[in-house]
Design a protein around this motif. Sequence first.
Motif, PDB file in Angstrom:
ATOM      1  N   THR A  57      10.357  17.370  -6.256  1.00  0.00           N
ATOM      2  CA  THR A  57      11.416  16.383  -6.074  1.00  0.00           C
ATOM      3  C   THR A  57      10.844  15.131  -5.420  1.00  0.00           C
ATOM      4  OG1 THR A  57      13.615  15.978  -5.148  1.00  0.00           O
ATOM      5  CG2 THR A  57      12.108  17.257  -3.800  1.00  0.00           C
ATOM      6  N   VAL A  58      11.289  13.968  -5.877  1.00  0.00           N
ATOM      7  CA  VAL A  58      10.865  12.695  -5.308  1.00  0.00           C
ATOM      8  C   VAL A  58      11.860  12.301  -4.226  1.00  0.00           C
ATOM      9  CG1 VAL A  58      10.450  10.246  -5.772  1.00  0.00           C
ATOM     10  CG2 VAL A  58       9.758  11.976  -7.454  1.00  0.00           C
ATOM     11  N   VAL A  59      11.376  12.156  -3.005  1.00  0.00           N
ATOM     12  CA  VAL A  59      12.260  11.858  -1.872  1.00  0.00           C
ATOM     13  C   VAL A  59      12.284  10.375  -1.544  1.00  0.00           C
ATOM     14  CG1 VAL A  59      12.033  14.153  -0.871  1.00  0.00           C
ATOM     15  CG2 VAL A  59      10.430  12.354  -0.192  1.00  0.00           C
ATOM     16  N   ALA A  60      11.315   9.590  -2.043  1.00  0.00           N
ATOM     17  CA  ALA A  60      11.288   8.164  -1.751  1.00  0.00           C
ATOM     18  C   ALA A  60      10.373   7.447  -2.722  1.00  0.00           C
ATOM     19  CB  ALA A  60      10.834   7.913  -0.321  1.00  0.00           C
ATOM     20  N   GLU A  61      10.648   6.146  -2.932  1.00  0.00           N
ATOM     21  CA  GLU A  61       9.796   5.276  -3.736  1.00  0.00           C
ATOM     22  C   GLU A  61       9.447   4.037  -2.923  1.00  0.00           C
ATOM     23  OE1 GLU A  61      11.247   4.273  -7.586  1.00  0.00           O
ATOM     24  OE2 GLU A  61      12.030   6.285  -8.003  1.00  0.00           O
ATOM     25  N   ALA A  62       8.219   3.566  -3.064  1.00  0.00           N
ATOM     26  CA  ALA A  62       7.771   2.358  -2.382  1.00  0.00           C
ATOM     27  C   ALA A  62       7.161   1.412  -3.406  1.00  0.00           C
ATOM     28  CB  ALA A  62       6.749   2.690  -1.302  1.00  0.00           C
ATOM     29  N   SER A  63       7.453   0.110  -3.252  1.00  0.00           N
ATOM     30  CA  SER A  63       6.950  -0.881  -4.192  1.00  0.00           C
ATOM     31  C   SER A  63       5.727  -1.613  -3.673  1.00  0.00           C
ATOM     32  CB  SER A  63       8.050  -1.892  -4.529  1.00  0.00           C
ATOM     33  OG  SER A  63       8.498  -2.544  -3.347  1.00  0.00           O
ATOM     34  N   ASP A  64       5.320  -1.341  -2.447  1.00  0.00           N
ATOM     35  CA  ASP A  64       4.086  -1.920  -1.924  1.00  0.00           C
ATOM     36  C   ASP A  64       3.489  -0.982  -0.887  1.00  0.00           C
ATOM     37  OD1 ASP A  64       4.872  -2.716   0.902  1.00  0.00           O
ATOM     38  OD2 ASP A  64       6.293  -3.957  -0.204  1.00  0.00           O
ATOM     39  N   GLY A  65       2.245  -1.271  -0.480  1.00  0.00           N
ATOM     40  CA  GLY A  65       1.528  -0.354   0.385  1.00  0.00           C
ATOM     41  C   GLY A  65       2.114  -0.235   1.779  1.00  0.00           C
ATOM     42  N   ALA A  66       2.541  -1.347   2.342  1.00  0.00           N
ATOM     43  CA  ALA A  66       3.101  -1.303   3.696  1.00  0.00           C
ATOM     44  C   ALA A  66       4.377  -0.476   3.732  1.00  0.00           C
ATOM     45  CB  ALA A  66       3.363  -2.716   4.199  1.00  0.00           C
ATOM     46  N   GLU A  67       5.210  -0.645   2.708  1.00  0.00           N
ATOM     47  CA  GLU A  67       6.436   0.149   2.616  1.00  0.00           C
ATOM     48  C   GLU A  67       6.094   1.626   2.462  1.00  0.00           C
ATOM     49  OE1 GLU A  67      10.633   0.277   0.056  1.00  0.00           O
ATOM     50  OE2 GLU A  67       8.828  -0.632  -0.835  1.00  0.00           O
ATOM     51  N   ALA A  68       5.059   1.925   1.691  1.00  0.00           N
ATOM     52  CA  ALA A  68       4.651   3.318   1.494  1.00  0.00           C
ATOM     53  C   ALA A  68       4.250   3.971   2.814  1.00  0.00           C
ATOM     54  CB  ALA A  68       3.492   3.384   0.504  1.00  0.00           C
ATOM     55  N   VAL A  69       3.460   3.253   3.614  1.00  0.00           N
ATOM     56  CA  VAL A  69       3.024   3.804   4.900  1.00  0.00           C
ATOM     57  C   VAL A  69       4.226   4.062   5.808  1.00  0.00           C
ATOM     58  CG1 VAL A  69       1.723   3.315   7.007  1.00  0.00           C
ATOM     59  CG2 VAL A  69       0.725   2.794   4.778  1.00  0.00           C
TER      60      VAL A  69
ATOM     61  N   PRO B 139       0.799  -4.795  -3.533  1.00  0.00           N
ATOM     62  CA  PRO B 139       0.868  -5.891  -2.555  1.00  0.00           C
ATOM     63  C   PRO B 139       0.788  -5.379  -1.119  1.00  0.00           C
ATOM     64  CG  PRO B 139       2.653  -6.009  -4.182  1.00  0.00           C
ATOM     65  CD  PRO B 139       2.016  -4.666  -4.341  1.00  0.00           C
ATOM     66  N   ARG B 140       0.433  -6.298  -0.241  1.00  0.00           N
ATOM     67  CA  ARG B 140       0.370  -6.113   1.215  1.00  0.00           C
ATOM     68  C   ARG B 140      -0.744  -5.146   1.621  1.00  0.00           C
ATOM     69  NH1 ARG B 140       5.754  -5.849   4.540  1.00  0.00           N
ATOM     70  NH2 ARG B 140       6.550  -4.286   3.067  1.00  0.00           N
ATOM     71  N   LEU B 141      -0.639  -3.879   1.266  1.00  0.00           N
ATOM     72  CA  LEU B 141      -1.732  -2.924   1.474  1.00  0.00           C
ATOM     73  C   LEU B 141      -2.054  -2.280   0.137  1.00  0.00           C
ATOM     74  CD1 LEU B 141      -0.610  -1.018   4.720  1.00  0.00           C
ATOM     75  CD2 LEU B 141      -2.290  -2.865   4.563  1.00  0.00           C
ATOM     76  N   ASP B 142      -3.357  -2.193  -0.217  1.00  0.00           N
ATOM     77  CA  ASP B 142      -3.684  -1.517  -1.465  1.00  0.00           C
ATOM     78  C   ASP B 142      -3.746  -0.007  -1.247  1.00  0.00           C
ATOM     79  OD1 ASP B 142      -6.238  -0.772  -0.485  1.00  0.00           O
ATOM     80  OD2 ASP B 142      -7.193  -2.537  -1.343  1.00  0.00           O
ATOM     81  N   GLY B 143      -3.964   0.717  -2.347  1.00  0.00           N
ATOM     82  CA  GLY B 143      -3.934   2.169  -2.272  1.00  0.00           C
ATOM     83  C   GLY B 143      -4.995   2.766  -1.373  1.00  0.00           C
TER      84      GLY B 143
END
Length: 218
Positions: free
Chosen positions: A29-41, A59-63
Amino acid sequence: MTIRILLADDQAMVRGGLRRILESRPDLTVVAEASDGAEAVGLARRLRPDVCLVDIRMPRLDGLEVTRALAGPRTADPLRVVVVTTFDLDEYVYGALRGGAVGFVLKDAGPNLLVEAVRSAYAGDALISPSITLRLLRHITASGSPSGGGRPHPLSARETEVVLAIARGRTNQEIADELFISLSTVKGHVSAVQARLGLRNRVEIAAWAWENRLMDAV
């Protein structure tokens, strides 16, 4: 048991496609989606997903920066990160693995490999796209003489077949189909091989097969 996943990719269509593939399996199950690296962190640190699927170019932070932030050696409570990207440049592969990633999967590798990469990461194993694995292994064998030199090994005939299939980049399901055995039997053989040879994951099993020249007869 449901594996909770965070998706990080700057393209909404890609995230949607990955979500559909993953959520077609009852244990994912996918609990969240992020469109950029900072949001992902930020999301990963707040939600603590079981596995983070991270693109390289964001954007912002790469993988690679995201991977180091979430899974790096200096991280107090690391998360499991699998890099999923269209870019297989060596510097990305090595950067991701050095940064703590437990998987590196190309987007064109197919849904089965993506799903297995997530499940492998959750189980504490590592999975890398076959084409990348082969390149890494060629680098390993080119950087020094094979350690095994074709010496006898302690594996059974069936375990050897499984090892050879792993070294060719097959997934567990593909091995099961090729050898006409169950998926659970394949997993049992993989675990037995790791214990018997003192190896940690599939990449090390594949490297062992090449270094010990098992692939010479294939």
